[in-house]
Design an enzyme around this catalytic site. Structure first.
Site, PDB file in Angstrom:
ATOM      1  N   LYS A   1      60.477 -33.150  -4.895  1.00  0.00           N
ATOM      2  CA  LYS A   1      61.940 -33.260  -5.063  1.00  0.00           C
ATOM      3  C   LYS A   1      62.604 -33.665  -3.755  1.00  0.00           C
ATOM      4  O   LYS A   1      62.049 -33.492  -2.658  1.00  0.00           O
ATOM      5  CB  LYS A   1      62.553 -31.941  -5.565  1.00  0.00           C
ATOM      6  CG  LYS A   1      62.372 -30.723  -4.642  1.00  0.00           C
ATOM      7  CD  LYS A   1      63.377 -30.598  -3.512  1.00  0.00           C
ATOM      8  CE  LYS A   1      63.072 -29.425  -2.596  1.00  0.00           C
ATOM      9  NZ  LYS A   1      63.707 -29.498  -1.267  1.00  0.00           N
TER      10      LYS A   1
ATOM     11  N   ASP B   1      62.667 -22.593  -5.049  1.00  0.00           N
ATOM     12  CA  ASP B   1      62.581 -23.962  -5.574  1.00  0.00           C
ATOM     13  C   ASP B   1      61.611 -24.089  -6.756  1.00  0.00           C
ATOM     14  O   ASP B   1      61.523 -25.152  -7.362  1.00  0.00           O
ATOM     15  CB  ASP B   1      62.111 -24.930  -4.476  1.00  0.00           C
ATOM     16  CG  ASP B   1      63.175 -25.165  -3.411  1.00  0.00           C
ATOM     17  OD1 ASP B   1      64.323 -24.712  -3.595  1.00  0.00           O
ATOM     18  OD2 ASP B   1      62.842 -25.801  -2.387  1.00  0.00           O
TER      19      ASP B   1
END
Ligand code: C5P
Length: 300
Positions: free
Chosen positions: A11, A138
């Site tokens: 990401k 995350d």
């Protein structure tokens, strides 16, 4: 089933706004995650115990002990299911380690999906999300993929619609940065400036740029409150950012807690040209061209 292979993306954060330090040591965030086409592969094979091995360019930097997030994920899933399960986990790493691209979180998410399948648990993604949030801030996004807004520690997610594909170049630095140290440096810089830390606000114009697929507008709105801290710890990154801007990037920022730097490109060719330029820099170990958003972990 004797073996399951899952591909799971890295990401970049297109907005990372960091609120004041909380009592639990975390920060409330507005964290707009965007999954990109740099993938680790997690294989889970039938075994009597939970073990991990790592292959690929970054393999030597991944811990194989209890600090390995994929092992932690498999153990947490077995515990949740209330049984003793085994799995031989094999990670093929392409996501830079300690690079600010959620590589460890991706491996944890990949292990959750792979073991859920290998062990025939059939748990819904909501259950996996709960386990993921305990593993790291995350990890829930790494299970979800696409583009999403994270609040709280970053673990409370809502989908952010995107209109089309965005093209990126990622400059991978030599060495890594500890996320905890970058947050601590952010707190230190804020304390020494004495300015009040505002509550993080979602950028509506950034959301609109994502929704309409307007790369130019998105490039102008990229923002990361951890960037100053990452640059304070690694001043060489400013040369990388400048070089990408000079090469025509629509926007440039440190990815998450760094030290990887992300550059938004006009199209796939431009992303590759940016990556070629960045690879030649002495401040870069390598550079990658990628696109986003891409879906979360999928069995292959
Ligand atoms: O959740 P995770 O283990 O990935 O976080 C690593 C470190 O990053 C935490 O120990 C904390 O120092 C910092 N962090 C933070 N605020 C967040 C997320 C992470 O301060 N929202």
């Amino acid at each position: 089933m004797s073996s399951v292979t899952v591909r799971v993306p890295a990401k970049v954060n297109v907005q990372l706004s960091v609120g004041p330090l909380r009592e639990d040591g975390y920060h409330d965030l507005v964290n707009v995650f965007h999954a990109v086409s740099v993938f680790d592969e997690v294989v889970a094979k039938e075994s009597d115990s939970i073990t991990v091995s790592v292959a690929g360019e970054w393999a030597d930097q991944v811990p194989l002990d209890d600090g390995n997030l994929a092992i932690q994920a498999a153990r947490a899933l077995a515990k949740h299911a209330g049984r003793t399960y085994g799995a031989e986990l094999i990670i093929h790493k392409s996501i830079p380690v300690a690079g600010g691209m959620a590589g460890g979180s991706a491996d944890a998410a990949g292990a959750l999906v792979a073991c859920n399948e290998l062990w025939g648990l059939g748990l819904p993604v909501e259950d996996l999300m709960e386990i993921a949030a305990d593993l790291g801030s995350d990890v829930p996004f790494s299970l979800l993929g696409g583009t999403a807004v994270g609040t709280g520690r970053g673990e409370r997610l809502s989908d952010a619609p995107t209109g089309g594909e965005f093209h990126w170049a990622f400059a991978v630095a030599h060495g890594g940065l500890s996320t905890a140290k970058v947050y601590a440096e952010c707190d230190r810089l804020r304390e020494s400036s004495g300015a009040e830390v505002p509550w993080p606000q979602l950028s509506e114009s950034l959301l609109a740029a994502l929704r309409t697929g307007d790369a130019e507008a998105l490039g102008a709105r990229l923002g990361n409150d951890l960037q100053a801290a990452a640059l304070s710890l690694r001043p060489d990154l400013s040369q990388t950012l400048d070089a990408g801007r000079e090469a025509g990037a629509l926007g440039a920022l440190v990815s998450g807690s760094g030290p990887t730097c992300a550059f938004l490109a006009t199209d796939a060719d431009h992303a590759q040209r940016l990556a070629d330029t960045l690879t030649a820099l002495p401040t870069c170990r390598t550079a990658l061209a990628a696109h986003g958003p891409v879906p979360g972990p999928r069995p292959v």
